[in-house]
Write a protein that holds these residues in place. Structure first.
Motif, mmCIF file in Angstrom:
data_model
loop_
_atom_site.group_PDB
_atom_site.id
_atom_site.type_symbol
_atom_site.label_atom_id
_atom_site.label_comp_id
_atom_site.label_asym_id
_atom_site.label_seq_id
_atom_site.Cartn_x
_atom_site.Cartn_y
_atom_site.Cartn_z
ATOM 1 N N LYS A 36 0.822 -1.218 0.000
ATOM 2 C CA LYS A 36 0.000 0.000 0.000
ATOM 3 C C LYS A 36 0.855 1.268 0.000
ATOM 4 O O LYS A 36 0.334 2.365 -0.207
ATOM 5 C CB LYS A 36 -0.909 0.023 1.230
ATOM 6 N N TYR A 37 2.177 1.108 0.225
ATOM 7 C CA TYR A 37 3.043 2.266 0.394
ATOM 8 C C TYR A 37 4.211 2.207 -0.576
ATOM 9 O O TYR A 37 4.563 1.141 -1.090
ATOM 10 C CB TYR A 37 3.557 2.320 1.833
ATOM 11 N N THR A 38 4.820 3.347 -0.817
ATOM 12 C CA THR A 38 5.947 3.443 -1.742
ATOM 13 C C THR A 38 7.236 3.647 -0.965
ATOM 14 O O THR A 38 7.389 4.645 -0.231
ATOM 15 C CB THR A 38 5.749 4.623 -2.712
ATOM 16 N N SER A 39 8.162 2.711 -1.107
ATOM 17 C CA SER A 39 9.458 2.828 -0.451
ATOM 18 C C SER A 39 10.354 3.794 -1.226
ATOM 19 O O SER A 39 10.220 3.960 -2.441
ATOM 20 C CB SER A 39 10.133 1.460 -0.352
ATOM 21 N N THR A 40 11.254 4.450 -0.470
ATOM 22 C CA THR A 40 12.245 5.347 -1.075
ATOM 23 C C THR A 40 13.612 4.998 -0.509
ATOM 24 O O THR A 40 13.760 4.019 0.236
ATOM 25 C CB THR A 40 11.903 6.824 -0.758
ATOM 26 N N ASP A 41 14.599 5.837 -0.835
ATOM 27 C CA ASP A 41 15.931 5.569 -0.282
ATOM 28 C C ASP A 41 16.020 5.922 1.192
ATOM 29 O O ASP A 41 16.965 5.530 1.877
ATOM 30 C CB ASP A 41 17.007 6.336 -1.071
ATOM 31 N N ARG A 42 15.009 6.659 1.751
ATOM 32 C CA ARG A 42 15.033 7.046 3.149
ATOM 33 C C ARG A 42 14.059 6.257 4.009
ATOM 34 O O ARG A 42 14.203 6.179 5.219
ATOM 35 C CB ARG A 42 14.723 8.543 3.301
ATOM 36 N N VAL A 43 13.016 5.694 3.400
ATOM 37 C CA VAL A 43 12.033 4.915 4.155
ATOM 38 C C VAL A 43 11.631 3.692 3.349
ATOM 39 O O VAL A 43 11.341 3.781 2.153
ATOM 40 C CB VAL A 43 10.793 5.764 4.532
ATOM 41 N N ARG A 44 11.647 2.551 4.017
ATOM 42 C CA ARG A 44 11.238 1.296 3.378
ATOM 43 C C ARG A 44 10.122 0.659 4.184
ATOM 44 O O ARG A 44 10.092 0.750 5.416
ATOM 45 C CB ARG A 44 12.418 0.316 3.285
ATOM 46 N N TYR A 45 9.204 0.000 3.481
ATOM 47 C CA TYR A 45 8.085 -0.696 4.105
ATOM 48 C C TYR A 45 8.313 -2.199 3.962
ATOM 49 O O TYR A 45 8.481 -2.703 2.850
ATOM 50 C CB TYR A 45 6.768 -0.272 3.454
ATOM 51 N N VAL A 46 8.320 -2.892 5.104
ATOM 52 C CA VAL A 46 8.657 -4.317 5.152
ATOM 53 C C VAL A 46 7.500 -5.090 5.779
ATOM 54 O O VAL A 46 6.926 -4.660 6.789
ATOM 55 C CB VAL A 46 9.963 -4.527 5.953
ATOM 56 N N LYS A 47 7.178 -6.211 5.209
ATOM 57 C CA LYS A 47 6.059 -7.035 5.669
ATOM 58 C C LYS A 47 6.397 -7.734 6.985
ATOM 59 O O LYS A 47 7.486 -8.257 7.165
ATOM 60 C CB LYS A 47 5.723 -8.063 4.586
ATOM 61 N N TRP A 48 5.394 -7.751 7.881
ATOM 62 C CA TRP A 48 5.568 -8.493 9.127
ATOM 63 C C TRP A 48 4.208 -8.991 9.618
ATOM 64 O O TRP A 48 3.162 -8.518 9.199
ATOM 65 C CB TRP A 48 6.295 -7.648 10.178
ATOM 66 N N MET A 49 4.225 -9.953 10.508
ATOM 67 C CA MET A 49 3.041 -10.481 11.185
ATOM 68 C C MET A 49 1.918 -10.850 10.208
ATOM 69 O O MET A 49 0.739 -10.618 10.475
ATOM 70 C CB MET A 49 2.527 -9.494 12.240
ATOM 71 N N SER A 50 2.291 -11.424 9.081
ATOM 72 C CA SER A 50 1.310 -11.922 8.111
ATOM 73 C C SER A 50 1.972 -13.035 7.306
ATOM 74 O O SER A 50 3.194 -13.246 7.384
ATOM 75 C CB SER A 50 0.813 -10.807 7.197
ATOM 76 N N ASP A 51 1.169 -13.774 6.568
ATOM 77 C CA ASP A 51 1.664 -14.943 5.832
ATOM 78 C C ASP A 51 2.838 -14.582 4.932
ATOM 79 O O ASP A 51 2.781 -13.604 4.170
ATOM 80 C CB ASP A 51 0.543 -15.547 4.974
#
Length: 302
Positions: A36-51
């Motif tokens: 749902k989100y766009t990662s950049t060189d300063r912030v990354r979105y990583v999956k957790w607590m799901s399959d």
């Protein structure tokens, strides 16, 4: 520094992420829905607590872990089912944070775990600091006690652990303030309950600045009260809010009506604690908004 945040897409998390990036820190946000989100060189979105989630490789090398995850306590009546979700969401997220820390080859220097001043018993006369040992026995206090106890497991892995006990967080569009301000905007604001209950408040900017302060200063550990240095009784809080909004403070909201409308959740507005940020002040933190007048003037740009 490199910081991982759970609950990074919530009220506090969004402002904290913005400020960390502004200070040239790298941010990794753990979320169930990274697409749902766009990662950049300063912030990354990583999956957790799901399959299929395996966040550990992405978190190698983090300097700080900030755990804000948990279902909101003020977004609905406290039914037994909702109380279970509020409690379980905090326990499960913190269990996963501890599991990740123990799986990392290099442990982070600090775990900052969200907490709340609701751990202290409501009282009209006492003043609480981080040295206070009295604890409440209602649902919120029990939840906070067990949450802190759970998070303290990081200390066994040599990780400095901070419990940021949030007061009533003030922001324009989220947190408690929009609900408190709504009656005033409708010319129906006034004394809530007895009006004598304490409001230990804090501006959202001081919340995220204090979290960064705890992250960057090694002497900060254990409970840290995140409240402004000038708490107010509810009636005085309401009068100042009315003045800032140019609205009257005149129509009382009796306790019995709030208990009928909100049930057990009414303790959030009918009871309170006078809580002082002794650790922050003693260690040199300087508040952006020490008084309610300044805080509300900033929020409403008056």
């Amino acid at each position: 520094m490199k910081a991982a945040i759970t609950g990074g897409t919530g009220f506090i998390g969004k402002v904290l992420t913005h400020d960390l990036m502004k200070a040239n820190h790298e941010v990794i946000i753990l979320t169930r829905n990274p697409d749902k989100y766009t990662s950049t060189d300063r912030v990354r979105y990583v999956k957790w607590m799901s399959d299929g989630a395996n966040p550990v490789p992405d978190l190698e090398g983090i300097d700080a872990f900030i755990n804000l995850a948990g279902e909101s306590i003020n977004s609905g009546r406290w039914t037994e089912e909702r109380k279970k979700r509020i409690f379980d969401s905090r326990m499960k997220a913190t269990d996963e944070v501890l599991r990740i820390i123990r799986s990392l080859n290099k442990k982070p220097g600090v775990l900052i775990n969200a907490s709340a001043i609701g751990i202290y018993p409501p009282d009209l006369n006492r003043t609480y600091t981080e040295e206070s040992t009295d604890k409440g026995d209602d649902f919120l206090a029990e939840t906070v006690k067990k949450w802190e106890q759970k998070a303290s497991g990081a200390e066994m892995d040599g990780v400095r652990t901070v419990f940021t006990r949030f007061g009533i967080i003030l922001g324009k569009d989220s947190g408690a303030l929009p609900k408190i301000a709504m009656p005033y905007k409708m010319f129906a604001g006034g004394k809530v309950g007895s009006g004598e209950q304490w409001m230990s408040w804090i501006h959202i900017q001081d919340v995220v600045s204090a979290v960064q302060f705890c992250m960057e200063h090694d002497q900060m550990s254990g409970p840290v009260n995140l409240t402004a240095p000038h708490p107010l009784r509810m009636n005085e809080f309401g009068k100042i809010l009315g003045d800032v909004l140019n609205r009257p403070h005149w129509l009382p909201a009796p306790a019995f009506a709030l208990k009928l409308a909100l049930g057990e959740m009414s303790i959030l507005v009918l009871e309170g604690q006078k809580v002082m940020p002794e650790k922050l002040q003693n260690n040199g933190y300087s508040f952006h908004f020490a008084t309610l007048e300044r805080a509300l003037a900033d929020i409403y740009k008056r």
